[in-house]
Design a protein around this motif. Structure first.
Motif, mmCIF file in Angstrom:
data_model
loop_
_atom_site.group_PDB
_atom_site.id
_atom_site.type_symbol
_atom_site.label_atom_id
_atom_site.label_comp_id
_atom_site.label_asym_id
_atom_site.label_seq_id
_atom_site.Cartn_x
_atom_site.Cartn_y
_atom_site.Cartn_z
ATOM 1 N N ARG A 232 -52.058 -77.763 21.726
ATOM 2 C CA ARG A 232 -51.401 -78.884 22.363
ATOM 3 C C ARG A 232 -50.650 -79.659 21.295
ATOM 4 O O ARG A 232 -50.931 -79.554 20.100
ATOM 5 C CB ARG A 232 -52.406 -79.810 23.026
ATOM 6 N N LEU A 233 -49.689 -80.416 21.731
ATOM 7 C CA LEU A 233 -48.966 -81.279 20.817
ATOM 8 C C LEU A 233 -49.618 -82.649 20.828
ATOM 9 O O LEU A 233 -49.949 -83.172 21.887
ATOM 10 C CB LEU A 233 -47.498 -81.379 21.236
ATOM 11 N N PRO A 234 -49.807 -83.242 19.670
ATOM 12 C CA PRO A 234 -50.497 -84.530 19.600
ATOM 13 C C PRO A 234 -49.663 -85.661 20.176
ATOM 14 O O PRO A 234 -48.433 -85.600 20.217
ATOM 15 C CB PRO A 234 -50.723 -84.713 18.101
ATOM 16 N N LYS A 235 -50.372 -86.702 20.599
ATOM 17 C CA LYS A 235 -49.752 -87.915 21.102
ATOM 18 C C LYS A 235 -50.272 -89.100 20.295
ATOM 19 O O LYS A 235 -51.318 -89.007 19.649
ATOM 20 C CB LYS A 235 -50.080 -88.113 22.587
ATOM 21 N N PRO A 236 -49.571 -90.213 20.319
ATOM 22 C CA PRO A 236 -50.078 -91.393 19.595
ATOM 23 C C PRO A 236 -51.434 -91.827 20.140
ATOM 24 O O PRO A 236 -51.690 -91.747 21.341
ATOM 25 C CB PRO A 236 -49.010 -92.456 19.855
ATOM 26 N N LEU A 237 -52.312 -92.263 19.238
ATOM 27 C CA LEU A 237 -53.612 -92.774 19.670
ATOM 28 C C LEU A 237 -53.415 -94.023 20.529
ATOM 29 O O LEU A 237 -52.571 -94.872 20.238
ATOM 30 C CB LEU A 237 -54.478 -93.117 18.456
ATOM 31 N N LYS A 238 -54.198 -94.122 21.566
ATOM 32 C CA LYS A 238 -54.099 -95.258 22.482
ATOM 33 C C LYS A 238 -54.836 -96.469 21.906
ATOM 34 O O LYS A 238 -55.886 -96.336 21.268
ATOM 35 C CB LYS A 238 -54.711 -94.894 23.839
ATOM 36 N N LEU A 239 -54.300 -97.649 22.138
ATOM 37 C CA LEU A 239 -54.990 -98.866 21.706
ATOM 38 C C LEU A 239 -56.315 -99.041 22.434
ATOM 39 O O LEU A 239 -57.267 -99.605 21.900
ATOM 40 C CB LEU A 239 -54.102 -100.085 21.948
ATOM 41 N N ALA A 240 -56.384 -98.531 23.661
ATOM 42 C CA ALA A 240 -57.637 -98.606 24.415
ATOM 43 C C ALA A 240 -58.750 -97.848 23.696
ATOM 44 O O ALA A 240 -59.924 -98.252 23.735
ATOM 45 C CB ALA A 240 -57.441 -98.042 25.820
ATOM 46 N N THR A 241 -58.389 -96.763 23.029
ATOM 47 C CA THR A 241 -59.377 -96.002 22.259
ATOM 48 C C THR A 241 -59.965 -96.863 21.157
ATOM 49 O O THR A 241 -61.182 -96.876 20.925
ATOM 50 C CB THR A 241 -58.736 -94.745 21.653
ATOM 51 N N LEU A 242 -59.103 -97.610 20.469
ATOM 52 C CA LEU A 242 -59.566 -98.480 19.382
ATOM 53 C C LEU A 242 -60.461 -99.597 19.910
ATOM 54 O O LEU A 242 -61.516 -99.888 19.331
ATOM 55 C CB LEU A 242 -58.362 -99.061 18.648
ATOM 56 N N VAL A 243 -60.053 -100.194 21.008
ATOM 57 C CA VAL A 243 -60.819 -101.307 21.566
ATOM 58 C C VAL A 243 -62.211 -100.847 21.997
ATOM 59 O O VAL A 243 -63.226 -101.488 21.685
ATOM 60 C CB VAL A 243 -60.067 -101.936 22.751
ATOM 61 N N ILE A 244 -62.275 -99.732 22.713
ATOM 62 C CA ILE A 244 -63.575 -99.217 23.163
ATOM 63 C C ILE A 244 -64.416 -98.772 21.972
ATOM 64 O O ILE A 244 -65.641 -98.960 21.955
ATOM 65 C CB ILE A 244 -63.366 -98.053 24.155
ATOM 66 N N SER A 245 -63.763 -98.220 20.962
ATOM 67 C CA SER A 245 -64.488 -97.727 19.779
ATOM 68 C C SER A 245 -65.183 -98.855 19.034
ATOM 69 O O SER A 245 -66.303 -98.692 18.545
ATOM 70 C CB SER A 245 -63.523 -97.004 18.833
ATOM 71 N N LEU A 246 -64.511 -100.005 18.908
ATOM 72 C CA LEU A 246 -65.019 -101.070 18.041
ATOM 73 C C LEU A 246 -65.818 -102.142 18.762
ATOM 74 O O LEU A 246 -66.506 -102.937 18.112
ATOM 75 C CB LEU A 246 -63.844 -101.731 17.313
ATOM 76 N N ALA A 247 -65.747 -102.200 20.084
ATOM 77 C CA ALA A 247 -66.398 -103.287 20.813
ATOM 78 C C ALA A 247 -67.903 -103.342 20.536
ATOM 79 O O ALA A 247 -68.440 -104.388 20.134
ATOM 80 C CB ALA A 247 -66.136 -103.141 22.316
ATOM 81 N N VAL A 248 -68.596 -102.246 20.737
ATOM 82 C CA VAL A 248 -70.051 -102.228 20.549
ATOM 83 C C VAL A 248 -70.432 -102.354 19.075
ATOM 84 O O VAL A 248 -71.324 -103.164 18.733
ATOM 85 C CB VAL A 248 -70.663 -100.961 21.177
ATOM 86 N N PRO A 249 -69.822 -101.600 18.146
ATOM 87 C CA PRO A 249 -70.190 -101.771 16.731
ATOM 88 C C PRO A 249 -70.013 -103.196 16.218
ATOM 89 O O PRO A 249 -70.867 -103.706 15.493
ATOM 90 C CB PRO A 249 -69.239 -100.803 16.012
ATOM 91 N N ILE A 250 -68.906 -103.850 16.590
ATOM 92 C CA ILE A 250 -68.697 -105.224 16.127
ATOM 93 C C ILE A 250 -69.737 -106.151 16.738
ATOM 94 O O ILE A 250 -70.296 -107.023 16.060
ATOM 95 C CB ILE A 250 -67.270 -105.690 16.483
ATOM 96 N N LEU A 251 -70.033 -105.963 17.999
ATOM 97 C CA LEU A 251 -71.025 -106.799 18.682
ATOM 98 C C LEU A 251 -72.393 -106.681 18.021
ATOM 99 O O LEU A 251 -73.116 -107.665 17.859
ATOM 100 C CB LEU A 251 -71.115 -106.393 20.148
ATOM 101 N N VAL A 252 -72.754 -105.485 17.600
ATOM 102 C CA VAL A 252 -74.091 -105.230 17.063
ATOM 103 C C VAL A 252 -74.201 -105.583 15.590
ATOM 104 O O VAL A 252 -75.236 -106.100 15.142
ATOM 105 C CB VAL A 252 -74.483 -103.753 17.293
ATOM 106 N N SER A 253 -73.148 -105.338 14.797
ATOM 107 C CA SER A 253 -73.317 -105.373 13.342
ATOM 108 C C SER A 253 -72.489 -106.388 12.590
ATOM 109 O O SER A 253 -72.823 -106.703 11.439
ATOM 110 C CB SER A 253 -73.017 -103.982 12.765
ATOM 111 N N SER A 254 -71.408 -106.908 13.151
ATOM 112 C CA SER A 254 -70.531 -107.772 12.356
ATOM 113 C C SER A 254 -71.257 -109.035 11.902
ATOM 114 O O SER A 254 -71.074 -109.492 10.768
ATOM 115 C CB SER A 254 -69.274 -108.134 13.146
ATOM 116 N N GLY A 255 -72.082 -109.625 12.766
ATOM 117 C CA GLY A 255 -72.823 -110.822 12.385
ATOM 118 C C GLY A 255 -73.741 -110.569 11.203
ATOM 119 O O GLY A 255 -73.824 -111.382 10.272
ATOM 120 N N GLY A 256 -74.432 -109.434 11.213
ATOM 121 C CA GLY A 256 -75.333 -109.091 10.120
ATOM 122 C C GLY A 256 -74.600 -108.837 8.817
ATOM 123 O O GLY A 256 -75.050 -109.262 7.744
ATOM 124 N N PHE A 257 -73.457 -108.147 8.871
ATOM 125 C CA PHE A 257 -72.685 -107.865 7.664
ATOM 126 C C PHE A 257 -72.166 -109.160 7.034
ATOM 127 O O PHE A 257 -72.261 -109.348 5.814
ATOM 128 C CB PHE A 257 -71.515 -106.935 7.985
#
Length: 918
Positions: free
Chosen positions: A573-598
């Motif tokens: 297949r030919l690649p397409k640009p990564l969707k911003l929705a992918t980034l948002v879903i990817s980081l929502a839970v990690p930031i919620l769980v760990s950013s405060g501790g870091f």
């Protein structure tokens, strides 16, 4: 005219930017081009939102405190912060109250009076027992941690023990929950946070529990101990000497590494029972196992009574600590005004709910863990809170199963991907892994470069100590810039390799080939995050690290988002640009769980820089900065790998780089100019001023020495004090427990202000004795000159064993033997006896040294070496401020404060030594 076949007409593909070839015309060029660039404004907005979200998580998780309640609002069975604050104010009015001080006697009297009030007002179906416990002498030897290689000896220290139990529950007295903290402080602090706040919470808890304990099945013991600041002596004397200690099934320790804020669980176990019940009961659960991993690994150099309860008593439980304002720890700035409203209410309500739950339980843990067993125990707990509202707890056995399952599935997915992609995919995987390495190297290098620059351009090596937000420009910005640089280098290689792959796979125009290569490279940079966190997940699983859950959180949500929105089962297949929705879903839970501790961990480490140099002048000035730089670069490299993959095809890339460079330049300018002071009256530089009387040489000398645990020279401070101080590395003083390798010294009026009767004496009284093995035994008389706090170093390269007994002469009486024969550990070739006691503690001792048997060639030691390393070195401390020290302290710059710890000398110290007995 021949018609075209309908099928052929229908089979012809529609024009699309991803499938058409160029015919050389400009019109067709426009049709086949792929717009791979993202909007710069959109990416800037995303960056701002992610930063804001991370900061909001931190503020809510660590700064959202409950409303303080009055006594009327709390009621008889509730917890009132307003009442607890009254106890803190009363205790701090006594000033610093270290062991053997008159102020500590007053503090004990106050606590005893308050405990008696609890007894008088308790519910009629509740028994309250009060014991003013004066311990005999004892010795505490801990396996590891801060006090490894030491014998912690104590005598004549007093504690207040309060037991609350239901009157009509016959077994309650045999099963107790211990709640413990310490009344004593270091000599340099009034101890509002450490740990009058803990004592105040316990007093208010005791009042509340005494009204509801008639429904309990177990008793609750409140231990208000002393001697904690001198080596955890209070906890040890209770566990080894008090009759109620045998009934304890669970231990809760309250501590402070700062002043106010949320009191969080930072150690739990070995049994998971306590933390599991705390998670269920607490109204505002707060705790992160990453703190436990750092504490037990020795990264954070400290110790609490909880170590005694685990190692000596074999108990399980919880260890809580306040960590706000950690820079004021053990200084005059540990004061009531810094305790945020709601801090005590937070801990009090959590503890009250927890105590009610466990005291009413019929399944308190009965087994005790022996030393060393906790490391091999498979069912310890993994725990962390989310926003201070919910706590996730699961056992290590489940964690192993979960982590291994994710690792195996990840490996299977990667294997299938490589099989389908073939050799080009394998090369891209290698280059993707290379992007991780380059990102780490550049991120750490850029940040560490700033760490080296700071001591050269600033008056202080740590110019951001009082303004931690400066670290954003000094370390975060270089780390981000380095990560972008490292990824950019890998992006170039990935783009080139993907371009070659596209040209071999299909016939496309050169321009389209370049666009496709960029998109393919972007995807591999994003997938580099999967590789990074998968490796960390595997390593953490192997070593059974509690904080391995962070790797799981940063691997699974991004992988899920990518698989849901980006992945395809089509092999070609030919690649397409990564969707911003992918980034948002990817980081929502990690930031919620760990950013405060870091963010919390980075802030705590910055606050600890004011006491970073444990041997003043013994570490390079840049080392503290390097530690902070590496820590921040690690966080950036770990957490920004997904986000930065989107930057390279963004119109904001150059603007972001320029903004980062400007931020770095402005921050360095601020550090160089001193516009923002490195230290303030509230965030002070730590100093120690000691009047030293040194009898270790041929001639007795006395002088005033000033040194600091904060990196940097003391030229400016010495100039402002104006007492004739000379600063330099030639002014070394060996205090037994540490060596001040850089200090400022003056001899002005140093010959007066002390009494010759306070001088300690080491004297050989018998060196003719031999033991059953033929080893020579030397008896040494030790007179501490009236000091109740001293440290004795014993050269374990010369001495195999030793004993210590009370008195002036050798006697065969086990009752006066404080330290018996047996295996002794050492640190850097020395074993230290650290003694602290009350005013009734002995001051004369006999030390018997059992020398090592050596071969003839080992006995041929030069006289010069013998003189350089004595067999004994002694320091005695007296809690008295001489006129000279008082004058110096009064002239302190407002940004300086005295600092104390268990190994620090008081303001008057005497040094003595005994050369080799050979």
């Amino acid at each position: 005219m021949r018609k075209r076949h309908p099928k052929a007409e229908s089979d012809s593909p529609e024009p699309s930017s991803s499938s058409q070839e160029t015919d050389g015309s400009s019109g067709n060029d426009k049709e086949v081009r792929i717009d791979v660039r993202r909007s710069g404004k959109v990416m800037f907005s995303v960056l701002i939102l992610i930063t804001y979200f991370s900061w909001a998580v931190y503020n809510y998780q660590h700064g959202n405190l409950p409303r303080p309640l009055t006594a009327q609002q709390a009621g008889k069975r509730g917890f009132s912060e307003i009442q607890a604050m009254k106890h803190i104010k009363a205790l701090t009015q006594f000033g610093p109250h270290p062991v053997s001080s008159d102020a500590l006697v007053h503090a004990l009297e106050y606590v005893l009076a308050e405990v008696e009030k609890v007894k008088e007002t308790a519910h009629w179906e509740v028994d309250v027992n009060v014991d003013f416990f004066e311990s005999k002498f004892g010795v505490n030897r801990l396996v590891g941690g801060l006090f490894k290689g030491k014998s912690l000896v104590y005598s004549d220290i007093s504690h207040i023990v309060l037991r609350i139990l239901p009157k009509y529950e016959s077994d309650a007295g045999d099963n107790a929950i211990l709640v413990s903290s310490h009344i004593d402080t270091v000599f340099s602090s009034g101890g509002a946070g450490d740990c009058s706040s803990c004592v105040a919470v316990m007093l208010e808890l005791a009042r509340s529990v005494s009204q509801s304990a008639h429904g309990f099945k177990n008793s609750v013991i409140f231990l208000f101990n002393t001697g904690e600041e001198e080596g955890l002596n209070g906890a040890h004397s209770f566990i080894t000497q008090h009759p109620w200690s045998s009934t304890v099934r669970l231990a809760i320790d309250l501590e402070a590494m700062g002043t106010g804020g949320k009191s969080s669980v930072f150690q739990a176990g070995p049994s998971p029972w306590a933390i599991e019940n705390f998670a269920l009961a607490a109204k505002y659960p707060s705790g992160q196992i990453i703190g436990q991993d750092l504490f037990t690994s020795g990264v954070i150099k400290s110790a609490t009574d909880f170590q005694v309860y685990k190692e000596v008593a074999g108990l399980s439980g919880l260890d809580f600590a306040f960590t706000d304002n950690t820079a004021v720890y053990h200084t005059k700035n540990d004061k009531v005004e810094l305790i945020k409203p709601g801090s005590l209410q937070h801990l009090g309500e959590n503890m009250l709910a927890f105590l009610i739950r466990v005291a009413s339980s019929s399944d308190l843990p009965k087994e005790k863990t022996q030393q060393g067993e906790e490391e091999s125990k498979p069912d310890s707990a993994v725990y962390f809170d989310i926003l201070g509202k919910y706590m996730i707890v699961y056992r290590q056995s489940f964690a192993n199963m979960l982590y291994v399952s994710v690792i195996m599935q990840s490996i299977l997915i990667w294997a299938m991907s490589l099989i389908m992609g073939g050799y080009p995919a394998l090369v891209s995987l290698f280059l993707s892994f290379l992007s991780i390495i380059l990102s780490w190297i550049f991120s750490v290098a850029f940040s560490v470069a700033v760490a080296f620059i700071l001591p050269l351009i600033s008056s202080s090596p740590v110019p951001y100590a009082s303004t931690p937000l400066m670290a954003l420009g000094l370390f975060v910005s270089p780390a981000v810039l380095g990560s972008i640089t490292g990824q950019h280098v890998a992006f170039i290689f990935l783009k080139k390799k993907s371009s070659n792959r596209s040209s071999n796979r299909m016939q496309v125009s050169p321009r389209l080939r370049v666009d496709l290569a960029k998109l393919e490279a972007e995807r591999w940079l994003f997938k580099a995050g999967f590789i990074q966190w998968l490796i960390l997940l595997a390593v953490g699983t192997y070593y059974k690290l509690g904080s391995t859950y962070l790797a799981l959180v940063w691997l699974v949500p991004p992988a899920f988002a990518y698989g849901l929105l980006e992945a395809t089962l089509t092999p070609i297949r030919l690649p397409k640009p990564l969707k911003l929705a992918t980034l948002v879903i990817s980081l929502a839970v990690p930031i919620l769980v760990s950013s405060g501790g870091f963010i919390r961990l980075a802030g705590t480490m910055i606050g600890m820089l004011v006491r970073f140099d444990r041997n003043p002048g013994g570490t390079p000035e840049w080392l503290g900065n390097v530690v902070i730089a590496v820590l921040i670069a690690t966080f950036i490299s770990l957490t920004m790998v997904y986000l930065l993959a989107y930057i390279h095809l963004s119109g904001a890339k150059k603007s972001i780089i320029v903004a980062l460079c400007i931020t770095i330049a402005v921050s360095l300018s601020l550090a160089s100019s001193g516009f923002l002071p490195a230290f303030t009256e509230d965030t002070a530089r730590t100093l120690n001023v000691v009047h030293v009387v040194d009898t270790t040489g041929k001639d007795q000398v006395s002088y005033i020495t000033m040194f600091s645990n904060t990196p940097g020279n003391l030229n400016m401070e010495a100039e402002q004090i104006k007492e004739g101080f000379r600063c330099g590395r030639e002014n070394k003083t060996d205090f037994g427990s540490f060596e001040a390798k850089y200090s400022c010294v003056t001899v002005k009026d140093a010959e007066v202000g002390w009494d010759k009767r306070d001088i300690p004496v080491l004297r050989v009284i018998n060196e003719e004795e031999r033991d059953e093995g033929g080893r020579r035994v030397t008896a040494v008389s030790l007179d501490t000159g009236g000091s109740w706090r001293w440290i004795l170093g014993i050269d374990m390269e010369e001495i195999e064993d030793f004993t210590l007994q009370i008195g002036e002469e050798e006697v065969e009486d086990e009752e006066v033997v404080m330290i018996a024969r047996g295996e002794k550990s050492s640190s850097e070739g020395w074993h230290q006896i650290q003694f602290a006691g009350g005013k009734k503690a002995p001051t004369r001792f006999v030390l018997k040294l059992y020398e090592k048997k050596k071969k003839d060639e080992e006995e041929e030691v030069s006289d010069e070496k013998k003189e350089q390393r004595p067999v004994l070195k002694l320091r005695t401390d007296i809690n008295r401020i001489t006129p000279q020290v008082k004058r110096v302290v009064e002239r302190f710059p407002p940004f300086c404060a005295m600092f104390g710890k268990s190994t620090s000398p008081f303001t008057l110290a005497f040094l003595a030594s005994l050369p080799s007995t050979k």
